[in-house]
Structures are given as C-alpha cells and as structure tokens.
Design a protein around this motif. Sequence first.
Motif, short mmCIF file in Angstrom:
data_model
loop_
_atom_site.label_atom_id
_atom_site.label_comp_id
_atom_site.label_asym_id
_atom_site.label_seq_id
_atom_site.Cartn_x
_atom_site.Cartn_y
_atom_site.Cartn_z
N ALA A 105 26.34 -98.19 -55.73
CA ALA A 105 27.52 -98.22 -54.38
C ALA A 105 28.85 -98.65 -55.02
CB ALA A 105 27.10 -99.16 -53.43
N THR A 106 29.91 -98.61 -55.48
CA THR A 106 30.96 -98.83 -55.78
C THR A 106 31.99 -99.66 -54.77
OG1 THR A 106 32.31 -96.82 -55.33
CG2 THR A 106 31.77 -97.04 -57.32
N ASP A 107 31.59 -99.28 -53.19
CA ASP A 107 32.13 -100.53 -52.36
C ASP A 107 31.59 -99.87 -50.99
OD1 ASP A 107 33.63 -98.22 -50.98
OD2 ASP A 107 35.23 -98.98 -52.18
N ALA A 108 31.87 -100.70 -50.36
CA ALA A 108 31.53 -100.12 -49.11
C ALA A 108 30.63 -99.12 -48.22
CB ALA A 108 31.34 -101.02 -47.54
N ASN A 109 32.16 -98.11 -49.02
CA ASN A 109 32.41 -96.93 -47.67
C ASN A 109 32.51 -95.75 -49.44
OD1 ASN A 109 32.42 -97.46 -45.20
ND2 ASN A 109 34.70 -98.01 -46.07
N ARG A 110 31.90 -96.51 -50.57
CA ARG A 110 31.59 -95.12 -51.24
C ARG A 110 30.91 -95.56 -52.73
NH1 ARG A 110 36.73 -96.10 -52.09
NH2 ARG A 110 37.69 -94.10 -51.54
N VAL A 111 30.30 -94.70 -53.02
CA VAL A 111 29.36 -94.37 -53.70
C VAL A 111 29.33 -93.45 -54.92
CG1 VAL A 111 26.81 -94.65 -52.38
CG2 VAL A 111 27.59 -92.48 -52.63
N ARG A 112 28.66 -93.22 -56.31
CA ARG A 112 28.75 -92.67 -57.71
C ARG A 112 27.26 -91.96 -57.51
NH1 ARG A 112 31.48 -90.47 -61.40
NH2 ARG A 112 30.96 -90.60 -63.06
N GLN A 134 29.66 -86.69 -42.62
CA GLN A 134 30.91 -87.34 -42.27
C GLN A 134 31.13 -87.87 -43.47
OE1 GLN A 134 32.80 -86.57 -39.75
NE2 GLN A 134 31.25 -85.44 -38.88
N ILE A 135 30.55 -87.91 -45.11
CA ILE A 135 30.30 -87.78 -46.08
C ILE A 135 30.83 -86.84 -47.22
CG2 ILE A 135 29.28 -89.00 -48.19
CD1 ILE A 135 26.84 -89.66 -46.05
N ARG A 136 32.97 -86.88 -47.32
CA ARG A 136 32.94 -86.35 -48.34
C ARG A 136 32.68 -86.48 -49.83
NH1 ARG A 136 37.55 -88.44 -49.12
NH2 ARG A 136 38.88 -90.31 -48.84
N LEU A 137 32.86 -85.37 -50.11
CA LEU A 137 33.35 -85.39 -51.90
C LEU A 137 34.33 -85.74 -52.08
CD1 LEU A 137 32.05 -84.95 -54.42
CD2 LEU A 137 32.92 -82.72 -54.62
N GLU A 138 34.33 -86.81 -52.81
CA GLU A 138 35.94 -87.38 -53.41
C GLU A 138 36.03 -87.15 -55.11
OE1 GLU A 138 36.34 -91.60 -54.00
OE2 GLU A 138 37.41 -91.38 -52.33
N THR A 139 35.59 -86.66 -55.92
CA THR A 139 35.32 -86.42 -57.21
C THR A 139 34.11 -85.97 -58.06
OG1 THR A 139 35.31 -88.72 -57.71
CG2 THR A 139 37.50 -88.35 -57.79
N PHE A 157 31.42 -90.09 -53.62
CA PHE A 157 31.45 -90.00 -52.07
C PHE A 157 32.05 -90.43 -51.39
CE2 PHE A 157 28.07 -86.83 -53.88
CZ PHE A 157 28.53 -85.54 -53.24
N ALA A 158 32.76 -90.52 -50.55
CA ALA A 158 33.11 -91.87 -49.76
C ALA A 158 32.83 -90.94 -48.25
CB ALA A 158 34.42 -91.76 -49.25
N ARG A 159 33.12 -92.43 -47.22
CA ARG A 159 33.08 -91.68 -45.74
C ARG A 159 34.21 -91.14 -45.43
NH1 ARG A 159 28.52 -94.46 -43.15
NH2 ARG A 159 28.13 -96.29 -44.80
#
Length: 163
Positions: A105-112, A134-139, A157-159
């Motif tokens: 978890a990189t922050d509350a709304n983002r995971v790697r 409702q979780i989108r692929l960011e990178t 991924f991020a919310r």
Amino acid sequence: MKQKILNWWESRSPRDRVVIAALGVVVAVVLYLVLIQSAQRARIQLGASVATLRVQALRLEQDATELARVRAVRVPPAPQTDLRTQVQALVAGAGLSGGLLRIDATDANRVRVVFGSIAFAEWLQWVAALQAQQIRLETGRVEALSTPGMVGISATFARARPQ
C-alpha cells in the motif's frame, strides 16, 4: 420580338413549318425523357440514402436511450475498507495467489501489486474485475516470460475518484 418570330414563321412554307414543328416536338420529347431518366436515377439514389439514414437514426435513438440509462444508474460508492485488503481478497477470489509476489500500500487509495508469473488472459480478467469494484489501473509494466501466454507484471492500482 414576338412579332419578329411570327413574321419569320409566316414566311416559311407549309412544308417547312411541318418539319420545324416535328423537330420541335422531337427535341421536346428527348429533353423530357432525359429529365425523367435523370429524376428517376436521383429518386433511386435518394431512396437508398433515406433507408440508410433511417437505420442510422434508429441506431442513434438506441444509443441515446442506452446513454440515458447508463447515466441514470448510480455508481456504487467505493467500499471504505482498506484498499490493500480488498485487492488481496480479489487476488485470492480470482485464484491468482500462486503468482503473487507482493502487495504494497503506497497510501490509503493506492496499492502496488507484483506478480512473478501469471497468464496474461487471467490478468486481463482480474483487471476488469477490479474496475467493476471501482479500482482502476494507474500504471503497469508487463514482461513476457519464456512460457507462452505467461507474463510478469508490476502495476499500481488506485480507487476511482467520483466524478
């Protein structure tokens, strides 16, 4: 002008008048036939385009109805659980735990997420399941492995943010 034409007509012999009148009728009939043929060809082309336009209008109406339906559907609120826990549960639910190396978890709304070896088709299905939550692929970074269809993946991924 009218008088000149009348004088010219009267100066012609009866035989010339018949020939001129006959030629006039032939020219008028030929012009009429050419115009009718041209109008018929245009009518056929317009009839075909009207049918195409009706189909397009019907498709547009269906698309507008679908768009109104989609806009009316409420987006379910994102669950307020820990994103890392939610992603971990989705990995386990999809049966991808064997290829999972780590989730950070990189922050509350983002995971790697890092997968060592996973089937690319399963990855795509899993990403679609995340999007439904409702979780989108960011990178993402995808590396082909020596086994056909298998890849190594690291992704963030991020919310999804409400719009």
